[in-house]
Design an enzyme around this catalytic site. Sequence first.
Site, PDB file in Angstrom:
ATOM      1  N   ALA A  78     -26.380 -13.529   6.203  1.00  0.00           N
ATOM      2  CA  ALA A  78     -26.096 -14.727   5.418  1.00  0.00           C
ATOM      3  C   ALA A  78     -24.697 -14.717   4.800  1.00  0.00           C
ATOM      4  O   ALA A  78     -24.139 -15.785   4.525  1.00  0.00           O
ATOM      5  CB  ALA A  78     -27.150 -14.909   4.332  1.00  0.00           C
ATOM      6  N   HIS A  81     -21.747 -17.011   6.089  1.00  0.00           N
ATOM      7  CA  HIS A  81     -21.561 -18.405   5.724  1.00  0.00           C
ATOM      8  C   HIS A  81     -21.070 -18.594   4.294  1.00  0.00           C
ATOM      9  O   HIS A  81     -20.849 -19.735   3.877  1.00  0.00           O
ATOM     10  CB  HIS A  81     -22.885 -19.156   5.901  1.00  0.00           C
ATOM     11  CG  HIS A  81     -23.607 -18.751   7.139  1.00  0.00           C
ATOM     12  ND1 HIS A  81     -23.149 -19.053   8.397  1.00  0.00           N
ATOM     13  CD2 HIS A  81     -24.738 -18.028   7.314  1.00  0.00           C
ATOM     14  CE1 HIS A  81     -23.976 -18.548   9.298  1.00  0.00           C
ATOM     15  NE2 HIS A  81     -24.943 -17.910   8.667  1.00  0.00           N
ATOM     16  N   ASP A  88     -11.410 -12.113   3.747  1.00  0.00           N
ATOM     17  CA  ASP A  88     -10.187 -11.449   3.285  1.00  0.00           C
ATOM     18  C   ASP A  88     -10.115 -10.002   3.748  1.00  0.00           C
ATOM     19  O   ASP A  88      -9.047  -9.521   4.133  1.00  0.00           O
ATOM     20  CB  ASP A  88     -10.085 -11.507   1.760  1.00  0.00           C
ATOM     21  CG  ASP A  88      -9.725 -12.884   1.223  1.00  0.00           C
ATOM     22  OD1 ASP A  88      -9.267 -13.748   2.021  1.00  0.00           O
ATOM     23  OD2 ASP A  88      -9.901 -13.099   0.008  1.00  0.00           O
ATOM     24  N   GLU A  99     -17.616 -10.653  15.557  1.00  0.00           N
ATOM     25  CA  GLU A  99     -18.779 -11.190  14.856  1.00  0.00           C
ATOM     26  C   GLU A  99     -19.984 -11.157  15.798  1.00  0.00           C
ATOM     27  O   GLU A  99     -19.867 -11.525  16.968  1.00  0.00           O
ATOM     28  CB  GLU A  99     -18.474 -12.623  14.434  1.00  0.00           C
ATOM     29  CG  GLU A  99     -19.602 -13.327  13.735  1.00  0.00           C
ATOM     30  CD  GLU A  99     -19.262 -14.774  13.417  1.00  0.00           C
ATOM     31  OE1 GLU A  99     -19.758 -15.246  12.385  1.00  0.00           O
ATOM     32  OE2 GLU A  99     -18.533 -15.425  14.185  1.00  0.00           O
ATOM     33  N   HIS A 101     -24.292 -12.067  16.098  1.00  0.00           N
ATOM     34  CA  HIS A 101     -25.510 -12.672  15.548  1.00  0.00           C
ATOM     35  C   HIS A 101     -26.613 -12.623  16.589  1.00  0.00           C
ATOM     36  O   HIS A 101     -26.372 -12.858  17.781  1.00  0.00           O
ATOM     37  CB  HIS A 101     -25.275 -14.133  15.139  1.00  0.00           C
ATOM     38  CG  HIS A 101     -24.324 -14.274  14.011  1.00  0.00           C
ATOM     39  ND1 HIS A 101     -24.638 -13.911  12.722  1.00  0.00           N
ATOM     40  CD2 HIS A 101     -23.048 -14.715  13.983  1.00  0.00           C
ATOM     41  CE1 HIS A 101     -23.598 -14.126  11.947  1.00  0.00           C
ATOM     42  NE2 HIS A 101     -22.621 -14.611  12.688  1.00  0.00           N
ATOM     43  N   SER A 103     -29.331 -14.665  16.484  1.00  0.00           N
ATOM     44  CA  SER A 103     -29.612 -16.064  16.776  1.00  0.00           C
ATOM     45  C   SER A 103     -28.286 -16.798  16.955  1.00  0.00           C
ATOM     46  O   SER A 103     -27.216 -16.222  16.768  1.00  0.00           O
ATOM     47  CB  SER A 103     -30.426 -16.692  15.635  1.00  0.00           C
ATOM     48  OG  SER A 103     -29.640 -16.789  14.459  1.00  0.00           O
ATOM     49  N   ARG A 108     -28.787 -23.868  14.413  1.00  0.00           N
ATOM     50  CA  ARG A 108     -29.737 -23.771  13.307  1.00  0.00           C
ATOM     51  C   ARG A 108     -29.362 -24.740  12.188  1.00  0.00           C
ATOM     52  O   ARG A 108     -28.696 -25.737  12.424  1.00  0.00           O
ATOM     53  CB  ARG A 108     -29.797 -22.312  12.831  1.00  0.00           C
ATOM     54  CG  ARG A 108     -30.330 -21.396  13.950  1.00  0.00           C
ATOM     55  CD  ARG A 108     -30.495 -19.981  13.527  1.00  0.00           C
ATOM     56  NE  ARG A 108     -31.450 -19.902  12.423  1.00  0.00           N
ATOM     57  CZ  ARG A 108     -31.543 -18.848  11.623  1.00  0.00           C
ATOM     58  NH1 ARG A 108     -30.765 -17.797  11.797  1.00  0.00           N
ATOM     59  NH2 ARG A 108     -32.422 -18.829  10.648  1.00  0.00           N
ATOM     60  N   ARG A 112     -25.483 -23.080   8.189  1.00  0.00           N
ATOM     61  CA  ARG A 112     -25.116 -21.911   8.995  1.00  0.00           C
ATOM     62  C   ARG A 112     -23.983 -22.205   9.984  1.00  0.00           C
ATOM     63  O   ARG A 112     -23.536 -21.326  10.700  1.00  0.00           O
ATOM     64  CB  ARG A 112     -26.330 -21.397   9.771  1.00  0.00           C
ATOM     65  CG  ARG A 112     -27.441 -20.880   8.881  1.00  0.00           C
ATOM     66  CD  ARG A 112     -28.565 -20.275   9.708  1.00  0.00           C
ATOM     67  NE  ARG A 112     -29.764 -20.081   8.942  1.00  0.00           N
ATOM     68  CZ  ARG A 112     -30.009 -19.027   8.148  1.00  0.00           C
ATOM     69  NH1 ARG A 112     -29.119 -18.066   8.042  1.00  0.00           N
ATOM     70  NH2 ARG A 112     -31.143 -18.943   7.491  1.00  0.00           N
TER      71      ARG A 112
END
Length: 143
Positions: A78, A81, A88, A99, A101, A103, A108, A112
């Site tokens: 979470a 987001h 930074d 990155e 994920h 899902s 979604r 998100r």
Amino acid sequence: MPLVYVLNGPNLNLLGSREPEVYGSDTLDDIAAQVGERAKGLGLIIDFRQSNHEGELVEWLHEAGAKGAHAVLLNAGAFTHTSVALYDAIKAISVQVIEVHLSNPVAREPFRHTSYVGMAAKGSVAGFGACSYLLALDAAAKL
């Protein structure tokens, strides 16, 4: 051998029991084992970690930079987001961050759809369950 950090954010310690219809049935330990096995074949060393605390993730990104890690795979959960601090921290280090994920966030809830991590990361892999980590690791090996 090149070092790759695999950093996992809040609630990922609950994988396997947390919304399996969204996140799958693999536990974080299962994913760590899969990543470790793939890393061996790619000639990489993995440092796999999880925290529910934003500041700890920031510190680990700084550490990856200070140690000259080859790459970081980051599933910020979470915090993806919400966290300008992670944005930074990624921008402050010279290590490539990918990155990750389980899902697909853009498929979604609307909240998100914004990814501060993605804005700073080299690239993103999302929506393939536990395979997202393996695909990201393959990409990291080619950086």
